[in-house]
Scaffold this active site. Structure first.
Site, mmCIF file in Angstrom:
data_model
loop_
_atom_site.group_PDB
_atom_site.id
_atom_site.type_symbol
_atom_site.label_atom_id
_atom_site.label_comp_id
_atom_site.label_asym_id
_atom_site.label_seq_id
_atom_site.Cartn_x
_atom_site.Cartn_y
_atom_site.Cartn_z
ATOM 1 N N GLY A 153 12.061 3.884 7.588
ATOM 2 C CA GLY A 153 11.639 5.272 7.775
ATOM 3 C C GLY A 153 11.719 5.693 9.230
ATOM 4 O O GLY A 153 11.440 4.910 10.138
ATOM 5 N N HIS A 159 7.478 5.611 1.005
ATOM 6 C CA HIS A 159 8.169 4.354 0.663
ATOM 7 C C HIS A 159 9.109 4.574 -0.528
ATOM 8 O O HIS A 159 10.216 4.028 -0.573
ATOM 9 C CB HIS A 159 7.156 3.260 0.288
ATOM 10 N N ASN A 218 0.867 -1.197 0.000
ATOM 11 C CA ASN A 218 0.000 0.000 0.000
ATOM 12 C C ASN A 218 0.897 1.240 0.000
ATOM 13 O O ASN A 218 0.782 2.111 0.860
ATOM 14 C CB ASN A 218 -0.949 -0.028 1.205
ATOM 15 N N LEU A 219 1.766 1.283 -0.990
ATOM 16 C CA LEU A 219 2.897 2.215 -0.963
ATOM 17 C C LEU A 219 2.484 3.657 -1.233
ATOM 18 O O LEU A 219 1.511 3.920 -1.933
ATOM 19 C CB LEU A 219 3.932 1.773 -2.006
ATOM 20 N N HIS A 220 3.273 4.573 -0.693
ATOM 21 C CA HIS A 220 3.085 6.010 -0.924
ATOM 22 C C HIS A 220 4.471 6.617 -1.155
ATOM 23 O O HIS A 220 5.491 5.898 -1.131
ATOM 24 C CB HIS A 220 2.350 6.650 0.243
ATOM 25 N N LEU A 236 3.439 11.089 5.840
ATOM 26 C CA LEU A 236 2.775 10.107 4.977
ATOM 27 C C LEU A 236 2.738 8.756 5.680
ATOM 28 O O LEU A 236 3.696 8.345 6.321
ATOM 29 C CB LEU A 236 3.508 9.986 3.640
ATOM 30 N N SER A 237 1.613 8.090 5.547
ATOM 31 C CA SER A 237 1.419 6.780 6.175
ATOM 32 C C SER A 237 0.352 6.035 5.388
ATOM 33 O O SER A 237 -0.609 6.656 4.902
ATOM 34 C CB SER A 237 0.937 6.979 7.617
ATOM 35 N N SER A 238 0.510 4.731 5.304
ATOM 36 C CA SER A 238 -0.517 3.945 4.606
ATOM 37 C C SER A 238 -1.868 4.123 5.293
ATOM 38 O O SER A 238 -2.911 4.079 4.655
ATOM 39 C CB SER A 238 -0.151 2.466 4.609
ATOM 40 N N GLN A 297 2.615 -8.856 13.762
ATOM 41 C CA GLN A 297 2.718 -7.555 14.417
ATOM 42 C C GLN A 297 1.365 -6.866 14.610
ATOM 43 O O GLN A 297 1.314 -5.714 15.009
ATOM 44 C CB GLN A 297 3.714 -6.645 13.684
HETATM 45 O O1 PAF Z 1 7.319 -0.523 8.918
HETATM 46 C C1 PAF Z 1 6.726 -1.461 8.360
HETATM 47 O O2 PAF Z 1 6.119 -1.316 7.298
HETATM 48 C C2 PAF Z 1 6.753 -2.854 8.995
HETATM 49 O O3 PAF Z 1 6.743 -2.762 10.379
HETATM 50 C C3 PAF Z 1 7.945 -3.712 8.506
HETATM 51 C C4 PAF Z 1 9.272 -3.112 8.918
HETATM 52 C C5 PAF Z 1 7.882 -3.858 6.992
HETATM 53 C C6 PAF Z 1 7.859 -5.115 9.124
HETATM 54 O O4 PAF Z 1 6.672 -5.754 8.786
#
Ligand code: PAF
Length: 277
Positions: free
Chosen positions: A144, A33, A28-30, A181-183, A57
């Site tokens: 990041g 990323h 879900n890139l922005h 910026l954040s997903s 996580q």
């Molecule tokens: O920051 C993230 O997107 C996630 O925590 C990571 C580092 C890809 C691990 O799943």
């Protein structure tokens, strides 16, 4: 650019251990990323980007199931940003059995702040990052700074396990109004998106006030928290910490490098941000 789904295919596509730069993501890139990818490219090595939504996580009440999976669009963006390889394993590829061996980070660093509000989060992050490091075997990995505590936890994991990878932090990419910026910004309604800038503004106010008057630290944190609440936010924390260990600075340490970190919910969306000062 190749998109690969298995560990064998990825290993076969790389010239060997320590030969690539790596950007781990959950997709879900922005633009944030893509900035990590550009920083990785500066090393002159093939750039591998992983896309994997890591169940370990997420707490059961969190957004694992609804987290946007947008592989085709992500691959297009990564092609444009000059990535060489995308590693997008299925869950059964990375976790063929339940992942019962885990990497448990030092509670002194990982059970505070994000770890306090998201118990087990950093164990999930460290476990997948350790596994991805074994699979990709990068020379450099870029994370990041928006996830400030995550970057510190990973640096410490790499140091304590003597992993042969250099961890680099990348500055937070912000929208024109300053929102990090954040997903998860995609979850915000139009009205919430307009309000969302209040979090980084609150952090800026705390930092400016503490630099002018270190004695005002507790009042600055409390007033900024109350202000956010009055605007309809539910803050988890807004707090000034030492940059080296994320502990609260003692009275004599207020001229040391500090960072103010914040996490707060706006509606159902939880946002985090930080500012070094
Ligand atoms: O920051 C993230 O997107 C996630 O925590 C990571 C580092 C890809 C691990 O799943």
């Amino acid at each position: 650019m190749q998109v690969l789904h298995t560990i064998d295919a990825l290993r076969a596509a790389l010239p060997g251990p320590g030969t690539c730069a790596f950007v781990p993501t959950m997709g879900n890139l922005h633009d944030g990323h893509l900035a990590l990818v550009r920083q990785a490219r500066a090393h002159g090595l093939p750039v591998v980007v992983s896309i994997f939504v890591n169940r370990l996580q997420f707490a059961p009440h969190e957004d694992f199931d609804t987290y946007p999976r947008t592989l085709e669009r992500d691959a297009e963006l990564l092609r444009g940003a000059g990535a060489d390889l995308v590693f997008a394993p299925k869950e059964t590829e990375l976790y063929p059995q339940p992942q019962t061996f885990k990497v448990a980070p030092d509670p002194a660093l990982a059970d505070i702040l994000e770890g306090h509000f998201r118990p087990g989060f950093f164990t999930g992050v460290c476990t997948v990052v350790m596994k991805l490091f074994q699979v990709v075997q990068p020379r450099v990995a870029v994370f990041g700074k928006k996830d400030y505590q995550q970057l510190m936890v990973i640096r410490e994991m790499v140091r304590q396990f003597a992993l042969p990878v250099t961890v680099e932090g990348a500055d937070t990419t912000r929208a024109a109004d300053g929102l990090a910026l954040s997903s998860r910004n995609g979850y915000l309604s139009t009205a919430e998106r307009e309000q969302a800038i209040a979090l980084s503004r609150a952090l800026r106010l705390i930092a400016d006030r503490v630099r002018l008057d270190p004695q005002a630290l507790a009042a600055a944190e409390a007033e900024a928290t109350a202000d956010l609440k009055a605007q309809g936010w539910a803050p988890d924390y807004l707090t000034v910490r030492r940059r080296d260990n994320l502990l609260a600075p003692q009275p004599g340490e207020l001229s040391a490098p500090l960072v103010v970190l914040g996490a707060a919910r706006l509606g159902t969306t939880r946002l985090i941000d930080n500012l070094e000062f």
